[in-house]
Write a protein that holds these residues in place. Structure first.
Motif, mmCIF file in Angstrom:
data_model
loop_
_atom_site.group_PDB
_atom_site.id
_atom_site.type_symbol
_atom_site.label_atom_id
_atom_site.label_comp_id
_atom_site.label_asym_id
_atom_site.label_seq_id
_atom_site.Cartn_x
_atom_site.Cartn_y
_atom_site.Cartn_z
ATOM 1 N N LEU A 16 0.926 -1.366 0.011
ATOM 2 C CA LEU A 16 0.218 -0.118 0.034
ATOM 3 C C LEU A 16 0.728 1.437 -0.062
ATOM 4 O O LEU A 16 0.510 2.120 -0.839
ATOM 5 C CB LEU A 16 -0.864 0.293 1.310
ATOM 6 C CG LEU A 16 -1.864 1.171 1.438
ATOM 7 C CD1 LEU A 16 -2.765 1.296 0.218
ATOM 8 C CD2 LEU A 16 -2.480 1.079 2.649
ATOM 9 N N ILE A 17 1.882 1.205 0.840
ATOM 10 C CA ILE A 17 2.821 2.469 0.974
ATOM 11 C C ILE A 17 3.439 2.683 -0.415
ATOM 12 O O ILE A 17 3.802 3.861 -0.938
ATOM 13 C CB ILE A 17 3.804 2.302 1.861
ATOM 14 C CG1 ILE A 17 3.191 2.248 3.332
ATOM 15 C CG2 ILE A 17 4.696 3.193 2.024
ATOM 16 C CD1 ILE A 17 2.347 3.536 3.745
ATOM 17 N N VAL A 18 3.963 1.644 -0.967
ATOM 18 C CA VAL A 18 4.926 1.730 -2.315
ATOM 19 C C VAL A 18 3.875 2.091 -3.327
ATOM 20 O O VAL A 18 4.217 3.162 -4.233
ATOM 21 C CB VAL A 18 5.297 0.013 -2.702
ATOM 22 C CG1 VAL A 18 5.708 0.038 -4.073
ATOM 23 C CG2 VAL A 18 6.251 -0.303 -1.820
ATOM 24 N N VAL A 19 2.460 1.569 -3.359
ATOM 25 C CA VAL A 19 1.479 2.170 -4.098
ATOM 26 C C VAL A 19 1.106 3.500 -4.289
ATOM 27 O O VAL A 19 1.448 4.476 -5.105
ATOM 28 C CB VAL A 19 0.233 1.383 -4.309
ATOM 29 C CG1 VAL A 19 -0.927 1.907 -5.362
ATOM 30 C CG2 VAL A 19 0.412 -0.095 -4.869
ATOM 31 N N ILE A 127 8.202 3.789 -14.719
ATOM 32 C CA ILE A 127 9.259 3.230 -14.030
ATOM 33 C C ILE A 127 8.443 3.057 -12.528
ATOM 34 O O ILE A 127 8.795 1.989 -12.023
ATOM 35 C CB ILE A 127 10.645 4.152 -13.836
ATOM 36 C CG1 ILE A 127 11.317 4.016 -15.037
ATOM 37 C CG2 ILE A 127 11.435 3.742 -12.864
ATOM 38 C CD1 ILE A 127 12.434 5.057 -15.175
ATOM 39 N N ALA A 128 7.744 4.148 -12.121
ATOM 40 C CA ALA A 128 6.888 3.836 -10.621
ATOM 41 C C ALA A 128 5.992 2.828 -10.946
ATOM 42 O O ALA A 128 5.695 1.976 -10.086
ATOM 43 C CB ALA A 128 6.460 5.219 -10.631
ATOM 44 N N ALA A 133 4.065 -2.804 -9.873
ATOM 45 C CA ALA A 133 3.594 -4.103 -10.184
ATOM 46 C C ALA A 133 4.219 -5.145 -9.593
ATOM 47 O O ALA A 133 3.800 -6.364 -9.488
ATOM 48 C CB ALA A 133 3.642 -3.873 -11.703
ATOM 49 N N LYS A 134 5.384 -4.873 -9.333
ATOM 50 C CA LYS A 134 6.271 -6.087 -8.498
ATOM 51 C C LYS A 134 5.783 -6.363 -7.191
ATOM 52 O O LYS A 134 6.307 -7.480 -6.541
ATOM 53 C CB LYS A 134 7.645 -5.693 -8.610
ATOM 54 C CG LYS A 134 8.253 -5.590 -9.920
ATOM 55 C CD LYS A 134 9.672 -4.984 -9.960
ATOM 56 C CE LYS A 134 10.265 -5.117 -11.222
ATOM 57 N NZ LYS A 134 11.779 -4.711 -11.172
ATOM 58 N N ALA A 144 -3.678 -1.731 -10.159
ATOM 59 C CA ALA A 144 -2.711 -1.065 -9.595
ATOM 60 C C ALA A 144 -2.076 0.035 -10.765
ATOM 61 O O ALA A 144 -1.967 1.166 -10.447
ATOM 62 C CB ALA A 144 -1.712 -1.915 -9.154
ATOM 63 N N LEU A 145 -2.095 -0.771 -11.902
ATOM 64 C CA LEU A 145 -1.579 0.075 -13.123
ATOM 65 C C LEU A 145 -2.520 1.355 -13.575
ATOM 66 O O LEU A 145 -2.009 2.322 -13.934
ATOM 67 C CB LEU A 145 -1.206 -0.908 -14.209
ATOM 68 C CG LEU A 145 -0.075 -1.991 -14.054
ATOM 69 C CD1 LEU A 145 -0.010 -2.947 -15.447
ATOM 70 C CD2 LEU A 145 1.351 -1.190 -14.030
ATOM 71 N N GLY A 146 -3.645 0.823 -13.362
ATOM 72 C CA GLY A 146 -4.856 2.247 -13.633
ATOM 73 C C GLY A 146 -4.779 2.992 -12.765
ATOM 74 O O GLY A 146 -4.928 4.265 -13.121
#
Length: 411
Positions: A16-19, A127-128, A133-134, A144-146
């Motif tokens: 969640l933090i990464v997203v 890049i983000a 995605a990983k 997540a990509l959306g």
């Protein structure tokens, strides 16, 4: 959200933090560069430049964004996204600040074109997105990509009126310095993203970047996807840079152009997220084909209908829904077919095609306006290209490439 194979190194670095941090990077990086069209008229008037001079710098910026992104993606795949994004933020800030002090067209093309373009490449939201995605499960990857793409559009919503307000309040020169400083916010956000990691059971673990590129370039669907993304770049870059001036040329209030760009970004928040949700359940290639077809219809309607404020804002809203909705589906196909190991690199190649289209769209807009006094030929070219893109996406094979699994290491 749970990580399938790339756990965060620190307990607080949750998916969640990464997203969230990835979304903020996309917001700043894309938001700043989407506002540059607001500087076209005040800078050309103050410097005595032609629109082609400004447009050429923006075209060079788009070209170097595209040329730099495959290298940035490869470095991010090898060394991790944080360091690449941080370097990019420094280049970005230096380029935007350099735009303010450029005293010739050549200097402006070097700062606003080459340097800023490389800065945009090394802070690219793709890049983000790859980093995001990983850390999410495949079942949630398209969403997540959306979400990350929608965040980039939120940046357009924020920076279009913000840039216009800065220009009106402190002048175009000082406004560029403020915007340059804003890009540095990417640095602390970047180091919250996970660094490079590798799953030892990944069948791509032993594949080199060269091998991944050879595999992708021999795949017909990847070639078609790359060709189709050229059209997306042509549409978006032309509208981003020239639409405010186009609106002013119609005799409408300049603020309408800024509101239109903001509306594009606002509607794209919906469109990008909806695109990610669509790609999670249905065919991504069909979604892309439909997006390009509707774009062609929307541009045709703009050209044929009376040019009123309502027409402009409705067009902006429709294009906003279709604006970056191509990105979750395009990146989703790359990840789905080829896997995550070299996603940033492979999407960087696809995006290079996008930026070649951007270069032509921006430069042709300025050149044809200066020689013919109208943007109409570029608009009609966008219609034809949109119809072509709608066709070439249909044969894309979305099925994952089947590879032998790598044996697990002995205990």
């Amino acid at each position: 959200m749970t990580s399938p194979s790339h756990p965060a190194a620190a307990p607080w670095r949750t998916p969640l933090i990464v997203v969230i941090c990835g979304c903020l990077i996309a917001l700043v990086g894309f938001g700043v560069r989407s506002s540059f069209g607001l500087w076209l008229e005040p800078m050309t008037l103050a410097k005595g430049w032609s629109r082609e001079t400004f447009a050429l710098a923006m075209a060079i910026q788009n070209l170097f964004w595209g040329l730099g992104l495959p290298f940035a993606g490869a470095l991010a795949d090898k060394f991790g996204a944080p360091r690449v994004l941080a370097v990019g933020a420094l280049l970005y800030a230096a380029g935007v600040a350099g735009m303010a002090v450029s005293d010739s067209g050549l200097a402006f093309q070097m700062t606003g074109g080459v340097l800023t373009g490389l800065g945009v490449a090394f802070t690219a939201f793709s890049i983000a997105l790859a980093a995001m995605a990983k850390v999410v499960a495949p079942s949630r990857r398209s969403l997540a990509l959306g979400l990350g793409t929608a965040a980039g559009s939120a940046g357009q919503v924020v920076f279009s009126p913000f840039g216009q307000a800065l220009i009106a309040g402190i002048g175009w020169h000082d406004a560029l310095f403020v915007v340059a400083a804003t890009t540095l916010l990417v640095i602390p956000l970047a180091f919250i993203l996970p660094g490079a990691s590798q799953d030892e059971s990944d069948p791509l673990a032993d594949m080199t970047i060269g091998g991944a590129l050879r595999e992708a370039l021999s795949h017909r669907g990847y070639v078609l996807l790359t060709a189709g993304f050229f059209v997306c770049g042509f549409h978006i870059a032309f509208i981003t840079v020239h639409f405010p001036a186009y609106v002013t040329g119609l005799g409408l209030d300049p603020a309408i152009g800024a509101y239109a760009l903001a509306l594009v970004g606002l509607c794209n928040i919906v469109g990008a997220f909806a695109s990610g949700a669509f790609g999670q359940r249905w065919s991504k290639r069909s979604g892309l084909s439909a997006i390009y077809f509707v774009r062609a219809i929307a541009i045709t309607a703009l050209l044929l209908l009376p040019k009123t404020e309502v027409t402009i804002l409705v067009f902006a809203g429709v294009m906003g829904l279709l604006w970056l909705s191509t990105v979750p589906l395009t990146t989703g196909i790359v990840a789905q077919v080829f896997g995550m190991r070299y996603m940033a690199t492979l999407f960087g190649i696809v995006f290079l095609s996008h930026q070649i289209g951007s270069f032509l769209g921006v430069w042709l807009g300025g050149y044809l306006y200066d020689t013919m006094g109208t943007y109409d030929p570029v608009w009609w070219a966008g219609v034809v290209l949109g119809l072509m893109a709608a066709v070439i996406h249909l044969p894309i094979d979305e099925r994952p490439i089947v590879r032998a699994a790598r044996p697990a290491p002995a205990a």
